[in-house]
Design an enzyme around this catalytic site. Structure first.
Site, PDB file in Angstrom:
ATOM      1  N   CYS A   2       0.857  -1.184   0.000  1.00  0.00           N
ATOM      2  CA  CYS A   2       0.000   0.000   0.000  1.00  0.00           C
ATOM      3  C   CYS A   2       0.890   1.230   0.000  1.00  0.00           C
ATOM      4  O   CYS A   2       2.106   1.142   0.172  1.00  0.00           O
ATOM      5  CB  CYS A   2      -0.897   0.014   1.240  1.00  0.00           C
ATOM      6  SG  CYS A   2      -1.943  -1.448   1.393  1.00  0.00           S
ATOM      7  N   ARG A  33       1.420   1.639  -6.021  1.00  0.00           N
ATOM      8  CA  ARG A  33       1.594   0.673  -4.941  1.00  0.00           C
ATOM      9  C   ARG A  33       0.297  -0.052  -4.585  1.00  0.00           C
ATOM     10  O   ARG A  33       0.315  -1.009  -3.801  1.00  0.00           O
ATOM     11  CB  ARG A  33       2.132   1.376  -3.685  1.00  0.00           C
ATOM     12  CG  ARG A  33       3.452   2.083  -3.889  1.00  0.00           C
ATOM     13  CD  ARG A  33       3.870   2.828  -2.629  1.00  0.00           C
ATOM     14  NE  ARG A  33       4.201   1.916  -1.558  1.00  0.00           N
ATOM     15  CZ  ARG A  33       5.421   1.441  -1.309  1.00  0.00           C
ATOM     16  NH1 ARG A  33       6.424   1.780  -2.095  1.00  0.00           N
ATOM     17  NH2 ARG A  33       5.637   0.632  -0.302  1.00  0.00           N
ATOM     18  N   TRP A 100      -3.796  -1.786  -1.588  1.00  0.00           N
ATOM     19  CA  TRP A 100      -3.816  -3.029  -2.365  1.00  0.00           C
ATOM     20  C   TRP A 100      -4.312  -4.100  -1.398  1.00  0.00           C
ATOM     21  O   TRP A 100      -3.671  -4.393  -0.397  1.00  0.00           O
ATOM     22  CB  TRP A 100      -2.422  -3.363  -2.882  1.00  0.00           C
ATOM     23  CG  TRP A 100      -2.394  -4.553  -3.787  1.00  0.00           C
ATOM     24  CD1 TRP A 100      -2.705  -4.586  -5.119  1.00  0.00           C
ATOM     25  CD2 TRP A 100      -2.017  -5.895  -3.435  1.00  0.00           C
ATOM     26  NE1 TRP A 100      -2.550  -5.862  -5.615  1.00  0.00           N
ATOM     27  CE2 TRP A 100      -2.132  -6.688  -4.609  1.00  0.00           C
ATOM     28  CE3 TRP A 100      -1.595  -6.515  -2.258  1.00  0.00           C
ATOM     29  CZ2 TRP A 100      -1.836  -8.053  -4.626  1.00  0.00           C
ATOM     30  CZ3 TRP A 100      -1.309  -7.865  -2.266  1.00  0.00           C
ATOM     31  CH2 TRP A 100      -1.428  -8.619  -3.445  1.00  0.00           C
ATOM     32  N   ASN A 127       0.977   0.280   5.920  1.00  0.00           N
ATOM     33  CA  ASN A 127       1.511  -0.507   4.808  1.00  0.00           C
ATOM     34  C   ASN A 127       2.220  -1.713   5.406  1.00  0.00           C
ATOM     35  O   ASN A 127       3.163  -1.553   6.181  1.00  0.00           O
ATOM     36  CB  ASN A 127       2.497   0.321   3.972  1.00  0.00           C
ATOM     37  CG  ASN A 127       3.187  -0.516   2.907  1.00  0.00           C
ATOM     38  OD1 ASN A 127       2.592  -1.433   2.348  1.00  0.00           O
ATOM     39  ND2 ASN A 127       4.453  -0.213   2.645  1.00  0.00           N
ATOM     40  N   GLY A 128       1.768  -2.918   5.052  1.00  0.00           N
ATOM     41  CA  GLY A 128       2.404  -4.120   5.581  1.00  0.00           C
ATOM     42  C   GLY A 128       1.377  -5.152   6.002  1.00  0.00           C
ATOM     43  O   GLY A 128       0.216  -5.115   5.580  1.00  0.00           O
ATOM     44  N   GLU A 541      10.793 -13.181 -19.433  1.00  0.00           N
ATOM     45  CA  GLU A 541      10.432 -11.796 -19.130  1.00  0.00           C
ATOM     46  C   GLU A 541       9.459 -11.228 -20.160  1.00  0.00           C
ATOM     47  O   GLU A 541       8.519 -10.511 -19.798  1.00  0.00           O
ATOM     48  CB  GLU A 541      11.700 -10.936 -19.057  1.00  0.00           C
ATOM     49  CG  GLU A 541      11.465  -9.452 -18.817  1.00  0.00           C
ATOM     50  CD  GLU A 541      10.771  -9.133 -17.502  1.00  0.00           C
ATOM     51  OE1 GLU A 541      10.313  -7.988 -17.346  1.00  0.00           O
ATOM     52  OE2 GLU A 541      10.671 -10.025 -16.631  1.00  0.00           O
ATOM     53  N   LYS A 545       5.702  -9.865 -19.261  1.00  0.00           N
ATOM     54  CA  LYS A 545       5.183  -8.533 -19.577  1.00  0.00           C
ATOM     55  C   LYS A 545       3.808  -8.617 -20.233  1.00  0.00           C
ATOM     56  O   LYS A 545       2.895  -7.859 -19.900  1.00  0.00           O
ATOM     57  CB  LYS A 545       6.159  -7.787 -20.501  1.00  0.00           C
ATOM     58  CG  LYS A 545       7.387  -7.273 -19.793  1.00  0.00           C
ATOM     59  CD  LYS A 545       7.049  -6.153 -18.844  1.00  0.00           C
ATOM     60  CE  LYS A 545       7.813  -6.145 -17.554  1.00  0.00           C
ATOM     61  NZ  LYS A 545       7.855  -7.251 -16.691  1.00  0.00           N
ATOM     62  N   GLU A 548       1.312  -9.665 -17.571  1.00  0.00           N
ATOM     63  CA  GLU A 548       1.050  -8.642 -16.554  1.00  0.00           C
ATOM     64  C   GLU A 548       0.091  -7.568 -17.040  1.00  0.00           C
ATOM     65  O   GLU A 548      -0.855  -7.211 -16.325  1.00  0.00           O
ATOM     66  CB  GLU A 548       2.369  -7.955 -16.151  1.00  0.00           C
ATOM     67  CG  GLU A 548       3.242  -8.736 -15.193  1.00  0.00           C
ATOM     68  CD  GLU A 548       4.508  -7.974 -14.870  1.00  0.00           C
ATOM     69  OE1 GLU A 548       4.856  -7.892 -13.687  1.00  0.00           O
ATOM     70  OE2 GLU A 548       5.159  -7.464 -15.799  1.00  0.00           O
ATOM     71  N   HIS A 564       9.553 -31.787 -25.454  1.00  0.00           N
ATOM     72  CA  HIS A 564       9.123 -32.563 -24.285  1.00  0.00           C
ATOM     73  C   HIS A 564       7.776 -32.080 -23.760  1.00  0.00           C
ATOM     74  O   HIS A 564       7.580 -31.971 -22.546  1.00  0.00           O
ATOM     75  CB  HIS A 564      10.199 -32.493 -23.198  1.00  0.00           C
ATOM     76  CG  HIS A 564      11.540 -32.951 -23.666  1.00  0.00           C
ATOM     77  ND1 HIS A 564      11.818 -34.269 -23.948  1.00  0.00           N
ATOM     78  CD2 HIS A 564      12.669 -32.262 -23.931  1.00  0.00           C
ATOM     79  CE1 HIS A 564      13.073 -34.380 -24.350  1.00  0.00           C
ATOM     80  NE2 HIS A 564      13.613 -33.172 -24.357  1.00  0.00           N
ATOM     81  N   LYS A 665       3.076  -2.384  -7.488  1.00  0.00           N
ATOM     82  CA  LYS A 665       4.505  -2.290  -7.809  1.00  0.00           C
ATOM     83  C   LYS A 665       5.402  -2.921  -6.750  1.00  0.00           C
ATOM     84  O   LYS A 665       6.262  -3.719  -7.049  1.00  0.00           O
ATOM     85  CB  LYS A 665       4.864  -0.813  -7.983  1.00  0.00           C
ATOM     86  CG  LYS A 665       6.297  -0.552  -8.404  1.00  0.00           C
ATOM     87  CD  LYS A 665       6.481  -0.810  -9.874  1.00  0.00           C
ATOM     88  CE  LYS A 665       7.860  -0.448 -10.359  1.00  0.00           C
ATOM     89  NZ  LYS A 665       8.093  -0.928 -11.717  1.00  0.00           N
TER      90      LYS A 665
END
Length: 670
Positions: A2, A33, A100, A127-128, A541, A545, A548, A564, A665
């Site tokens: 947050c 955030r 969040w 935040n946490g 990556e 992207k 996401e 395979h 983020k």
């Protein structure tokens, strides 16, 4: 995960409207955030002050959704309640939060500030994660408290009221810092907290354990003596006009001041009468120790946190990469070698280590994976990879002879920090690779490298990824600089680093081509990306992207594993990107392309300039040509077309580029 923000003006008149906008703008800077819900608290008019406490009752606003939802809601409510926005305050303390969701769905009742009860005697933004909140909730319920939210945070203001009431009954007056210290004594977990209470008007208290919290100081007296900053308390006890800020991130205070202080774990910052006092909380001691701390100067410009001429932060940050890579290398490539001040004293220890263990999550893990081949090549030291959460779950072996390298853009990723604590307990040398000066990672590790990529606001990391690879390339060059046998190879890589920004500028010219490719993929449901060698990480990556931000199922795969299982998915409808730039695996990738074409695969091949006919002689696949550089640096070039593809896919599909669904983020939860 947050964002918390606070603003206190002292001895300078500020209208309520101005205070509101400062709080809103602080939240806008922190919205990356978390953007499930938001809230603010500020003071009502002193004329309606209640006898129940010393100050004016607070005005609390909470709303589900993004910051602009809160803004509209607040201005609508103040009209309904006839709140005077032109009322001026010589001293005022306001707090704000963007969320969040971790405990409880996005809803006003679960938004912050969380309250101690009907009279809002104590308000907290957090935040946490509080890990023992269920035990505290049961205890407080037995003492008559009623809980309205599903959050872990609500126990904090209610615990503060419980402590305040009990202390008041037993010993009369109790200070704000004493209340907060007793609350901290009961809390377990990671947190950054800001407290506001009408019992302590015009005061704010902040404390932290594990989560980042910044104090900003803006003196308004107009006297700049140019002297170095001394103890922050001595600086702020002069009674002069000033503005004070708390924030989860420096980017939210840079437009107000460049003087800041990063709080350490278990520090309590108490703002009272315009003065800043810092206490060090020790759970084993009854009284805290007073701490002297100096302010630092923020090396960031306001322009860095603005979109400028770009439509989105992600777009801006993709196109900033020539500059961000230049700043990553600035002052570090000297006289044909590499100078990393943060590692200088530990190079001999790293060279003697048993192995290097790269530890990270998400994009940072992928950057480390891209670095692994050349770290092994240049240093001769075995390298292993660990996803931070998996290392903790397995309690995997970490030895005193290991060098553990922790990679994190924010320096606050919860799993990475817990893995860091685990490695420290086991005696390993811990190295940090981070973009954030003053972050927990940079403070806790023995040494490290700041990547200096600049503020990254888009939730999907772009420029930090490429700068992380370059920072680890320079680390490998520095560690391996004592080996004569690799001198020629090192010289070639340093030459490649020097020309890297110009090559990135060249590949960014593919923007229009990537937009056209995105248009052809807009209706696809899945995407596969095959890579190997240096570019296995590029495949992971690139797929991440797309996943996401474009919200499309995409998978990065090791091309050597194609036979395979994944080959069963291939048909004429499934788009497949194959990365086949020039390196030791080039001929193998040519074989992969032929096998996919023989199954009528819908291929998009990324190759080095001039290799189109070599990778696709029949002309039956789409080709993306990129500049060729030193093979170990090629992943920096190759990822950029995939970043552009993900960006354009997202825009064309109508999704939010900078704030993708369900993500945030800085991942400060497990």
């Amino acid at each position: 995960m947050c964002g918390i923000f606070a603003y206190l003006n002292y001895n300078v008149s500020r209208e309520r409207r101005y205070i509101l906008e400062v709080l809103f703008n602080g939240l806008r800077r922190l919205e990356y955030r978390g953007y499930d819900s938001a809230g603010i608290a500020l003071d009502a008019d002193p004329a309606v002050s209640s006898s129940a406490y010393a100050g004016a009752p607070p005005l609390v606003f909470r709303q589900e959704g993004k910051i602009e939802n809160l803004v509209r809601s607040v201005y609508s409510e103040v009209d309904e309640k006839d709140v005077n926005l032109d009322a001026a305050f010589g001293v005022h303390a306001g707090i704000a939060h963007t969320r969040w969701a971790t405990h409880g769905v996005p809803a006003p009742r679960n938004s912050h500030p969380q309250s101690s009860g009907a009279s809002d005697e104590f308000l907290v933004v957090h935040n946490g994660i509080i890990t023992n909140y269920e035990v505290l909730k049961e205890t407080l319920t037995r003492h008559g408290f009623t809980f309205e939210s599903d959050t872990d945070t609500e126990v904090i203001p209610k615990l503060a009221k419980f402590v305040f009431d009990k202390s008041h009954d037993e010993q009369g007056d109790v200070t704000f810092s004493q209340v907060v210290m007793e609350v901290m004594r009961q809390l377990e977990g990671a947190y950054a907290l800001i407290f506001k209470s009408p019992h302590y008007p015009n005061e704010l208290i902040a404390c932290k354990r594990g989560s980042t919290l910044i104090l900003g100081v803006n003196e308004l007296s107009g006297q700049q003596n140019g002297k170095p900053f001394h103890d922050v308390k001595a600086l702020t006890t002069n009674g002069k006009p000033k503005e004070l800020f708390f924030s989860s991130d420096l980017c939210a205070i840079v437009e107000h001041t460049k003087k800041y202080l990063a709080l350490e774990d278990n520090e309590i910052v108490h703002i009272k009468d315009g003065s800043v006092s810092i206490l060090k909380f020790d759970p084993h001691k009854e009284k805290p120790a007073s701490v002297q701390r100096a302010l630092s100067v923020l090396e960031m410009e306001v322009e860095q946190i603005k979109k400028g001429s770009y439509d989105h932060y992600m777009q801006k940050e993709i196109h900033e990469q020539p500059h961000s890579l230049t700043t990553t290398m600035r002052g570090r490539l000297k006289d044909g070698g590499v100078l990393l001040g943060g590692l200088k004293e530990h190079l001999k220890t790293i060279r003697r280590c048993r192995r290097v263990v790269f530890i990270g999550c998400g994009t940072s893990y992928n950057a480390a994976l891209a670095a692994r081949p050349f770290v092994e090549e240049l240093t001769g030291i075995p390298v292993t990879m660990e996803v931070a959460s998996d290392l903790l779950d397995r309690q995997g072996p970490i030895y005193r002879e290991d060098t553990a390298v922790f990679v994190s853009q924010s320096g606050e990723t919860a799993d990475t920090l817990l893995a860091l604590d685990y490695a420290l307990e086991n005696g390993a040398l811990c190295v940090g690779i981070t973009n954030t000066v003053g972050s927990t990672l940079s403070r806790k590790t023995h040494c490290g490298v700041h990547i200096n990529a600049g503020c990254e606001i888009g939730v999907a990391s772009t420029k930090a990824y490429t700068s992380q690879i370059v920072a680890m390339a320079m680390m490998a060059l520095a560690v391996g600089s004592d080996q004569i046998s690799t001198q020629t190879r090192r010289d070639a890589i340093i030459s490649g680093l020097t020309s890297l920004p110009s090559n990135v500028s060249e590949v960014l010219k593919l923007d229009v081509e990537m937009k056209e490719l995105a248009s052809s993929l807009i209706d696809s449901e899945s995407l596969l990306v095959f890579g190997r060698g240096y570019n296995y990480a590029t495949a992971l990556e690139g797929a991440l992207k797309v996943k996401e931000v474009a919200l499309m199922h995409s998978e990065g795969m090791l091309a050597g594993e194609m036979k395979h299982g994944p080959l069963a998915l291939v048909d004429e409808n499934l788009p497949i990107i194959v990365i086949a730039t020039r390196d030791a695996c080039f001929s193998k990738q040519q074989s992969v392309i032929q096998q996919l074409l023989s199954r009528r695969g819908r291929l998009i091949v990324m190759c080095s300039k001039g290799d189109a006919s070599a990778v696709c002689p029949s002309g039956s696949c789409r080709v993306i040509e990129v500049p060729e550089i030193a093979d170990c640096l090629q992943p920096v070039i190759n990822i950029i077309p995939l970043q552009l593809l993900a960006y354009h896919l997202t825009v064309l599909r109508g999704f939010d580029v900078d704030q993708p669904r369900n993500l945030a983020k800085s991942v400060t939860t497990q």
